[in-house]
Scaffold this active site. Structure first.
Site: not given
Length: 439
Positions: A18-19, A22
């Site tokens: 997920h990170e 980003h």
């Protein structure tokens, strides 16, 4: 402890993915990333490479990517940026770039199953054979939704809500869009077609078994407990129980009733082993002198290892990904409409338990559970709740429409409301987790 550690490791993989979404898009857009963190709280491990500090923290329940212009400087204090730094801050980016950066995290979670599920199908997935068999009922749990609706053992389900059912798998998939609503079953009973309505009571998302319907299951022994009557009497895995005293046994579900009838008497048990019939004597016992009488046997579950070629695995992986997304979206919709009970919400404890149990099985199970939790994490983060990625996406979409940023005051109020909602959700999830543990 192994289960907990394995679960935390698998959860960490999903947070990292997920990170990473980003982080990668922020870098592509020229934004300076100050920190890439797995976990929150005190640092356990920290290393700086280039302009970014990479760290693992003590509380493994999430992570974050801190970009220049978010929350002040590298230590969180307010700093004044130079013109060059200002150009590389997150806030200075176009609304399109900010949308891309914020959306990348949940999108990565939704895309991950497309990469890992094909691997599980190529490695091989253990499929219970009953799932591909006609949906004929072996047992109806007394007091269940199905029992109240009039379904009987021996009935074969041919349709649910006018959708044709050819197997248990078909029936379970047909429930996804019907969660919390009455289910109209068409069954075949003794050559006749009957229509029976079942009140699902929020359980249909979990399939036929949650409604109280169990498949045909022969009385074949799949496991034996040491120091229990069956093992001490010389019974073996693979033995088929045909009769206990004068009671004929036609399925696994007959056993409990018969054993409780017998109590603690010595009884002859007729079994079939390698095509030959034989009789053994045994005495059911109670653990610690109370509760049900037991023999110490477990049922035999027939399953088949299915492997797929490269292109078939990609197709199956994509189909399973879409099925999981649909299931999760329907669950969220039904949850907010009240059709699905909030008791079905699980928190970090449940996630770690499920992931940890899968981690102790095989690669296909690990990848399947990772895919399922990844999709849930992605969709949860897309909910339009301030604090979550979906809340930020909502603000940026509004900014695109009205051609100016949402006011700081409005965002602050929305974030306070979002934080309150998120805290209530977390409390509910932890409460459900604890109730399940004690249960």
């Amino acid at each position: 402890m192994i289960t907990i550690m394995a679960g935390i490791l698998m959860l960490g993989v999903l947070v990292f993915v997920h990170e990473l979404g980003h982080f990668a898009i922020a870098k592509m857009c020229g934004v300076k990333v100050l920190k890439f963190s797995l976990g929150f709280g005190p640092k356990l491990v920290s290393r700086r490479r280039g302009e970014t500090e990479y760290q693992i923290c003590a509380i493994p329940l999430g992570g974050y990517v801190q970009m220049l212009g978010e929350g002040g400087g590298e230590q969180g204090e307010e700093v004044e940026l130079t013109a060059e730094e200002e150009a590389r801050s997150f806030a200075a980016q176009t609304v399109g770039k900010r949308l891309a950066i914020v959306s990348a995290g949940p999108i990565m979670n939704l895309m991950l199953p497309l990469l890992i599920l094909p691997i599980s199908f190529m490695v091989g997935v253990q499929m219970p054979t009953y799932l591909e068999q006609p949906a004929c009922i072996g047992y109806v749990v007394p007091g269940s939704n199905a029992a109240d609706g009039g379904i009987l053992a021996g009935d074969c389900v041919t349709a649910v809500n006018q959708q044709v059912v050819k197997s248990w798998n078909d029936a379970n998939k047909g429930f996804i869009s019907q969660a919390g609503e009455p289910l109209l079953f068409q069954v075949e009973r003794n050559g006749e077609e009957l229509q029976l309505e079942i009140s699902a009571e929020n359980d249909s998302l979990q399939g036929m078994q949650a409604l109280g319907l169990l498949p045909l299951q022969s009385a074949k022994i799949g496991g034996l407990a040491a120091d229990m009557p069956a093992a001490e009497a010389g019974m073996l895995e693979g033995d088929l129980i045909l009769q206990i005293e004068d009671y004929p046994i036609s399925s696994w579900y007959d056993l409990k009733t018969v054993i409780q009838e017998i109590g603690s008497r010595v009884v002859p048990v007729q079994i079939e082993r390698d095509g030959k019939r034989m009789t053994v004597d045994l005495t059911p016992i109670q653990r610690d002198g109370e509760g049900d009488y037991l023999l110490g046997i477990a049922p035999f579950y027939s399953s088949e290892l299915k492997t797929f070629g490269f292109f078939d695995a990609i197709r199956e992986g994509a189909a399973r990904t879409w099925e999981l997304i649909e299931l999760t979206v329907v669950f969220v919709q039904k949850l907010f409409s009240g059709s699905v009970s909030a008791k079905n919400i699980g928190g970090p404890i449940t996630v770690v338990q499920i992931a940890g149990q899968a981690a102790q099985t095989d690669l296909a199970a690990i990848l399947s559970v990772l895919a399922f939790i990844s999709i849930q994490l992605g969709i949860l983060n897309l909910l339009p709740i301030p604090i979550l990625d979906g809340g930020h996406i909502l603000f940026y979409v509004i900014e695109l429409i009205i051609r100016k940023p949402v006011s700081i005051r409005t965002r602050e109020l929305a974030q306070q409301v979002g934080m309150a909602l998120l805290l209530m959700l977390m409390v509910l999830a932890f409460y459900n987790d604890i109730i399940r543990l004690w249960g």
